[in-house]
Design a protein around this motif. Structure first.
Motif, mmCIF file in Angstrom:
data_model
loop_
_atom_site.group_PDB
_atom_site.id
_atom_site.type_symbol
_atom_site.label_atom_id
_atom_site.label_comp_id
_atom_site.label_asym_id
_atom_site.label_seq_id
_atom_site.Cartn_x
_atom_site.Cartn_y
_atom_site.Cartn_z
ATOM 1 N N GLU A 184 4.296 2.394 2.625
ATOM 2 C CA GLU A 184 5.675 2.107 2.221
ATOM 3 C C GLU A 184 6.569 1.802 3.420
ATOM 4 O OE1 GLU A 184 5.254 5.076 -1.625
ATOM 5 O OE2 GLU A 184 6.617 5.635 0.008
ATOM 6 N N ARG A 185 6.308 2.448 4.546
ATOM 7 C CA ARG A 185 7.154 2.279 5.735
ATOM 8 C C ARG A 185 6.642 1.209 6.699
ATOM 9 N NH1 ARG A 185 7.745 7.004 3.566
ATOM 10 N NH2 ARG A 185 9.618 8.256 3.751
ATOM 11 N N SER A 186 5.550 0.550 6.335
ATOM 12 C CA SER A 186 5.000 -0.511 7.184
ATOM 13 C C SER A 186 5.393 -1.873 6.632
ATOM 14 C CB SER A 186 3.479 -0.407 7.244
ATOM 15 O OG SER A 186 3.098 0.829 7.808
ATOM 16 N N ALA A 187 5.737 -2.777 7.527
ATOM 17 C CA ALA A 187 6.143 -4.125 7.115
ATOM 18 C C ALA A 187 4.924 -4.944 6.696
ATOM 19 C CB ALA A 187 6.855 -4.809 8.272
ATOM 20 N N LYS A 188 5.146 -5.906 5.826
ATOM 21 C CA LYS A 188 4.072 -6.819 5.429
ATOM 22 C C LYS A 188 3.612 -7.595 6.654
ATOM 23 C CE LYS A 188 5.599 -7.469 0.674
ATOM 24 N NZ LYS A 188 6.108 -8.438 -0.302
ATOM 25 N N GLY A 189 2.314 -7.802 6.750
ATOM 26 C CA GLY A 189 1.743 -8.523 7.884
ATOM 27 C C GLY A 189 1.633 -7.693 9.156
ATOM 28 N N SER A 190 1.731 -6.367 9.013
ATOM 29 C CA SER A 190 1.704 -5.519 10.218
ATOM 30 C C SER A 190 0.477 -4.608 10.253
ATOM 31 C CB SER A 190 2.966 -4.652 10.285
ATOM 32 O OG SER A 190 2.937 -3.666 9.274
ATOM 33 N N GLY A 226 -4.398 -1.459 3.467
ATOM 34 C CA GLY A 226 -5.525 -0.551 3.656
ATOM 35 C C GLY A 226 -5.162 0.509 4.673
ATOM 36 N N VAL A 227 -5.705 1.709 4.466
ATOM 37 C CA VAL A 227 -5.480 2.815 5.397
ATOM 38 C C VAL A 227 -6.814 3.492 5.661
ATOM 39 C CG1 VAL A 227 -4.323 5.034 5.782
ATOM 40 C CG2 VAL A 227 -3.126 3.217 4.562
ATOM 41 N N LEU A 231 -5.843 10.122 13.276
ATOM 42 C CA LEU A 231 -5.073 8.887 13.357
ATOM 43 C C LEU A 231 -5.179 8.172 12.017
ATOM 44 C CD1 LEU A 231 -5.994 7.449 16.861
ATOM 45 C CD2 LEU A 231 -3.726 8.115 16.087
ATOM 46 N N CYS A 232 -4.059 7.683 11.530
ATOM 47 C CA CYS A 232 -4.017 6.883 10.313
ATOM 48 C C CYS A 232 -3.748 5.445 10.735
ATOM 49 C CB CYS A 232 -2.903 7.366 9.390
ATOM 50 S SG CYS A 232 -2.990 9.112 8.991
ATOM 51 N N HIS A 233 -4.734 4.581 10.550
ATOM 52 C CA HIS A 233 -4.575 3.169 10.876
ATOM 53 C C HIS A 233 -4.242 2.435 9.579
ATOM 54 C CE1 HIS A 233 -6.170 3.784 14.885
ATOM 55 N NE2 HIS A 233 -7.236 4.377 14.364
ATOM 56 N N VAL A 234 -3.183 1.635 9.614
ATOM 57 C CA VAL A 234 -2.745 0.921 8.412
ATOM 58 C C VAL A 234 -2.659 -0.571 8.704
ATOM 59 C CG1 VAL A 234 -0.289 1.285 8.946
ATOM 60 C CG2 VAL A 234 -0.977 0.797 6.594
ATOM 61 N N TYR A 235 -3.050 -1.347 7.730
ATOM 62 C CA TYR A 235 -2.929 -2.803 7.801
ATOM 63 C C TYR A 235 -2.359 -3.260 6.472
ATOM 64 C CZ TYR A 235 -4.439 -7.734 7.923
ATOM 65 O OH TYR A 235 -4.488 -9.113 7.877
ATOM 66 N N VAL A 236 -1.172 -3.883 6.513
ATOM 67 C CA VAL A 236 -0.544 -4.406 5.303
ATOM 68 C C VAL A 236 -0.583 -5.927 5.393
ATOM 69 C CG1 VAL A 236 1.530 -4.443 3.862
ATOM 70 C CG2 VAL A 236 1.003 -2.402 5.215
ATOM 71 N N ARG A 237 -1.293 -6.532 4.469
ATOM 72 C CA ARG A 237 -1.377 -7.999 4.461
ATOM 73 C C ARG A 237 -0.095 -8.591 3.889
ATOM 74 N NH1 ARG A 237 -7.269 -10.108 2.998
ATOM 75 N NH2 ARG A 237 -6.036 -11.381 1.620
ATOM 76 N N ASN A 238 0.123 -9.872 4.147
ATOM 77 C CA ASN A 238 1.334 -10.531 3.657
ATOM 78 C C ASN A 238 1.425 -10.537 2.133
ATOM 79 O OD1 ASN A 238 2.696 -11.128 6.062
ATOM 80 N ND2 ASN A 238 1.288 -12.813 6.470
ATOM 81 N N GLY A 239 0.312 -10.473 1.453
ATOM 82 C CA GLY A 239 0.309 -10.462 -0.013
ATOM 83 C C GLY A 239 0.520 -9.076 -0.602
ATOM 84 N N ALA A 290 -4.652 11.273 0.426
ATOM 85 C CA ALA A 290 -4.130 10.286 -0.531
ATOM 86 C C ALA A 290 -2.610 10.223 -0.429
ATOM 87 C CB ALA A 290 -4.563 10.650 -1.941
ATOM 88 N N PHE A 291 -1.984 11.400 -0.325
ATOM 89 C CA PHE A 291 -0.526 11.471 -0.212
ATOM 90 C C PHE A 291 -0.040 10.804 1.071
ATOM 91 C CE2 PHE A 291 2.982 13.690 1.886
ATOM 92 C CZ PHE A 291 4.013 13.383 1.011
ATOM 93 N N THR A 292 -0.711 11.060 2.191
ATOM 94 C CA THR A 292 -0.308 10.534 3.491
ATOM 95 C C THR A 292 -0.378 9.011 3.531
ATOM 96 O OG1 THR A 292 -1.116 12.534 4.568
ATOM 97 C CG2 THR A 292 -0.799 10.634 5.980
ATOM 98 N N SER A 293 -1.365 8.432 2.879
ATOM 99 C CA SER A 293 -1.551 6.979 2.907
ATOM 100 C C SER A 293 -0.367 6.244 2.282
ATOM 101 C CB SER A 293 -2.837 6.594 2.168
ATOM 102 O OG SER A 293 -3.944 7.172 2.809
ATOM 103 N N GLN A 294 0.206 6.799 1.216
ATOM 104 C CA GLN A 294 1.280 6.098 0.504
ATOM 105 C C GLN A 294 2.547 5.899 1.353
ATOM 106 O OE1 GLN A 294 0.961 8.487 -3.160
ATOM 107 N NE2 GLN A 294 0.612 6.527 -4.206
#
Length: 198
Positions: free
Chosen positions: A49-55, A77-78, A65-73, A41-45
């Motif tokens: 925070e360090r990933s850009a929107k839409g990335s 998800g991680v 491996l932690c896969h992250v997807y940040v939508r433009n809105g 839970a800690f790692t996901s935050q």
């Protein structure tokens, strides 16, 4: 192959807010589970925070491996998986979960939400269904079947080559084949030797 964690977060400033999460702790000992869960839970935050929107990004953390997807809105998800889990399937899962979450949970609840207040119950089902990426994802299933076919074909070619070598022995020992037939066989064998399967 293991899918350990699936989280939905809201990317806000200065901290990301954990909205909902599901964990599979079956590969960890009973006494490790609370600490591992807390660490996931800690790692996901900070990843969100360090990933850009839409990335989309993948971050290696020890053997996971932690896969992250940040939508433009700002919905993110991680998934935390072992290194053998196919990244394409992980990102497909994230897209599906975030799309469904955005349709079912009112956007007004995202910034102030918490795992206890958000009414979204599908994460455990997704976590269970995607444990075996081959069963959950049609493309993975097709790829696995193609890989199996290649192995079978390779094994079949090897056994044919072995039979061909035995055929050489039979031809050379044969008393029935005339000299001309034996010469024809050897010439044909030489011409086809350029096409050997590697």
């Amino acid at each position: 192959i293991q899918l350990c964690s699936l989280s939905v977060l809201y990317k806000s400033e200065p901290r990301a807010v954990l909205l909902k999460a599901a964990y599979d702790m079956s590969s960890f000992s009973f006494f490790q589970r609370p600490s591992v869960r807390e660490f996931m839970a800690f790692t996901s935050q900070p990843i969100v925070e360090r990933s850009a929107k839409g990335s989309r990004a993948s971050v290696k953390q020890q053997e996971y491996l932690c896969h992250v997807y940040v939508r433009n809105g700002s919905l993110a998800g991680v998934v935390i998986v072992d290194s053998e889990y196919p990244s394409r399937v992980a990102f497909t899962l994230l897209e599906k979960v975030l799309e469904e979450f955005s349709e079912q949970v009112d956007r007004i609840d995202w910034p102030l939400g918490s795992p206890a207040t958000i009414q979204y119950t599908a994460l455990d089902g997704y976590l269970s269904r995607y444990q075996n990426p081959r069963d959950a994802d049609p493309m993975s299933k097709v790829q696995a079947e193609l890989d199996e076919t290649k192995i079978i074909l390779h094994n079949t070619m090897e056994s044919l080559l072995e039979r061909g070598e035995k055929l050489d022995d039979l031809v050379s020992k044969s008393e029935v084949l005339g000299t001309q037939s034996e010469a024809f066989y050897k010439t044909a064998r030489k011409q086809h030797s350029c096409c050997a399967v590697m």
